[in-house]
Design a protein around this motif. Structure first.
Motif, short mmCIF file in Angstrom:
data_model
loop_
_atom_site.label_atom_id
_atom_site.label_comp_id
_atom_site.label_asym_id
_atom_site.label_seq_id
_atom_site.Cartn_x
_atom_site.Cartn_y
_atom_site.Cartn_z
N GLY A 172 0.82 -1.21 0.00
CA GLY A 172 0.00 0.00 0.00
C GLY A 172 0.85 1.26 0.00
O GLY A 172 0.54 2.24 -0.69
N PHE A 173 1.92 1.24 0.77
CA PHE A 173 2.88 2.35 0.81
C PHE A 173 3.49 2.54 -0.57
O PHE A 173 3.55 3.66 -1.09
N PHE A 174 3.93 1.46 -1.18
CA PHE A 174 4.51 1.50 -2.52
C PHE A 174 3.53 2.10 -3.53
O PHE A 174 3.90 2.98 -4.32
N ARG A 175 2.27 1.66 -3.48
CA ARG A 175 1.27 2.17 -4.44
C ARG A 175 1.03 3.66 -4.24
O ARG A 175 0.85 4.40 -5.22
N ARG A 176 1.01 4.11 -3.01
CA ARG A 176 0.76 5.53 -2.73
C ARG A 176 1.78 6.41 -3.46
O ARG A 176 1.43 7.42 -4.08
N PHE A 177 3.03 6.02 -3.39
CA PHE A 177 4.09 6.82 -4.01
C PHE A 177 4.05 6.71 -5.53
O PHE A 177 4.25 7.70 -6.24
N CYS A 178 3.79 5.51 -6.03
CA CYS A 178 3.81 5.32 -7.49
C CYS A 178 2.58 5.92 -8.17
O CYS A 178 2.66 6.36 -9.31
N GLU A 179 1.47 5.98 -7.46
CA GLU A 179 0.28 6.63 -8.01
C GLU A 179 0.47 8.15 -8.05
O GLU A 179 -0.06 8.83 -8.92
N ALA A 180 1.24 8.68 -7.10
CA ALA A 180 1.52 10.12 -7.09
C ALA A 180 2.44 10.50 -8.24
O ALA A 180 2.28 11.57 -8.85
N ALA A 181 3.38 9.62 -8.56
CA ALA A 181 4.32 9.86 -9.67
C ALA A 181 4.95 8.52 -10.04
O ALA A 181 5.69 7.94 -9.24
N PRO A 182 4.67 8.01 -11.23
CA PRO A 182 5.17 6.69 -11.63
C PRO A 182 6.69 6.54 -11.49
O PRO A 182 7.17 5.44 -11.19
N GLU A 183 7.42 7.63 -11.69
CA GLU A 183 8.88 7.53 -11.61
C GLU A 183 9.37 7.24 -10.19
O GLU A 183 10.54 6.90 -9.98
N ASN A 184 8.48 7.37 -9.20
CA ASN A 184 8.89 7.06 -7.82
C ASN A 184 9.19 5.58 -7.62
O ASN A 184 9.80 5.21 -6.62
N GLU A 185 8.82 4.78 -8.59
CA GLU A 185 9.09 3.34 -8.46
C GLU A 185 10.58 3.07 -8.29
O GLU A 185 10.99 2.07 -7.67
N ARG A 186 11.42 3.97 -8.81
CA ARG A 186 12.86 3.74 -8.74
C ARG A 186 13.42 3.81 -7.31
O ARG A 186 14.57 3.40 -7.08
N PHE A 187 12.63 4.32 -6.38
CA PHE A 187 13.10 4.41 -5.00
C PHE A 187 12.71 3.18 -4.17
O PHE A 187 12.93 3.16 -2.96
N PHE A 188 12.16 2.18 -4.82
CA PHE A 188 11.74 0.96 -4.13
C PHE A 188 12.45 -0.25 -4.71
O PHE A 188 12.62 -0.36 -5.93
N ARG A 189 12.83 -1.13 -3.82
CA ARG A 189 13.44 -2.39 -4.21
C ARG A 189 12.57 -3.51 -3.64
O ARG A 189 12.18 -3.45 -2.47
N GLU A 190 12.29 -4.50 -4.43
CA GLU A 190 11.43 -5.59 -3.94
C GLU A 190 12.11 -6.35 -2.82
O GLU A 190 13.30 -6.63 -2.86
N GLY A 191 11.29 -6.67 -1.78
CA GLY A 191 11.80 -7.44 -0.66
C GLY A 191 11.02 -8.73 -0.53
O GLY A 191 10.74 -9.39 -1.53
N ARG A 192 10.62 -9.08 0.67
CA ARG A 192 9.81 -10.29 0.83
C ARG A 192 8.43 -10.05 0.22
O ARG A 192 8.12 -8.94 -0.18
N ALA A 193 7.63 -11.10 0.16
CA ALA A 193 6.34 -11.03 -0.54
C ALA A 193 5.52 -9.82 -0.13
O ALA A 193 5.30 -9.58 1.07
N ASP A 194 5.07 -9.04 -1.13
CA ASP A 194 4.23 -7.87 -0.92
C ASP A 194 4.89 -6.78 -0.07
O ASP A 194 4.21 -5.97 0.55
N HIS A 195 6.20 -6.77 -0.03
CA HIS A 195 6.93 -5.74 0.71
C HIS A 195 8.08 -5.20 -0.15
O HIS A 195 8.56 -5.87 -1.07
#
Length: 255
Positions: A172-195
């Motif tokens: 949910g945290f991840f979606r909040r940032f990416c919905e605000a600006a798709p390029e924010n995805e670059r600040f996230f790295r996949e971790g354990r399931a759904d985190h």
């Protein structure tokens, strides 16, 4: 006199500033060390002494000004000393008055220190994810500009904070940032399931750069993993501890 280790930034060379950790203070127990947090359950006398030591280490003879931080993007202009009991609810300050030391507190949240040395205008912001997302950094720069600073002359230093390797967030945290600006995805790295692992420091730096700040320095220091050096809210929470200390980023103009 007790030595207080102060971390400084090369971006702010020549101006009084620093980031405190937990070493060098008088607090004991869970908040042992240089706890400067009035909101902790620490002995108020110990907190006052720690704050005094921190201020003297960064700008001797200065008057420390802090805020009642509320994870907002609100900025106040400081023209004179503010008694501790009257500190305003906000998360950033700006001033052009010598002798005032602007201090923001954190225990994983990054402190950001700003300066336009040509205009002799400074700022300090507490930027947890809520404040960063709401634009507290940009709001601080705008407040400095209203006082006569120039964006291209402002330098910013981001202090010790929780780093990406230690900052797990949910989908949910991840979606909040990416919905605000798709390029924010670059600040996230996949971790354990759904985190995901979130790069808060990198996110703040990118926003400040996009806003026109020419120099943004990141400390890269992880408050979560360096237990001897820094307090951490998340570390205390993971351990089920009922209290945690705070460190401070502070900046001032010499009189």
């Amino acid at each position: 006199m007790t030595h207080i280790p102060i971390l400084t930034s090369p971006a702010l060379e020549g101006i009084a500033h620093g980031f405190t950790g937990r070493r060098g203070g008088v607090s004991t127990g869970l908040v042992a060390g240089l706890n400067v947090g009035l909101g902790s359950d620490d002995d108020p006398a110990a907190v006052r002494e720690n704050r005094r030591r921190a201020a003297e280490a960064i700008l001797p003879g200065s008057t420390l000004v802090t805020l009642h931080q509320v994870h907002s993007a609100d900025v106040v202009r400081v023209n004179s000393a503010i008694p501790v009991e009257d500190r305003p609810k906000a998360d950033a300050m700006v001033t052009d008055r010598p002798g005032l030391l602007l201090g923001v507190l954190g225990a994983d949240c990054p402190p950001i220190l700003f300066a336009d040395t040509r205009a002799q205008i400074i700022g300090a912001a507490h930027s947890g994810w809520k404040g960063a997302f709401a634009g507290v950094g940009e709001a601080t720069v705008a407040a400095m500009e209203r006082m006569g600073a120039h964006r291209e002359h402002i330098v910013a230093a981001i202090g010790p904070c929780i780093q990406q390797k230690s900052y797990e967030v949910d989908a949910g945290f991840f979606r909040r940032f990416c919905e605000a600006a798709p390029e924010n995805e670059r600040f996230f790295r996949e971790g354990r399931a759904d985190h995901y692992q979130f790069d808060l420091e990198g996110y703040i730096a990118a926003r400040l750069a996009a806003f026109g700040i020419g120099t943004v320095h990141m400390s890269g220091v992880d408050t979560y993993s360096d237990e001897a050096g820094y307090f951490s809210f998340r570390r205390a929470t993971h351990r089920g501890e009922p209290d945690y200390g705070r460190q401070m980023g502070a900046i001032g103009l010499a009189s």
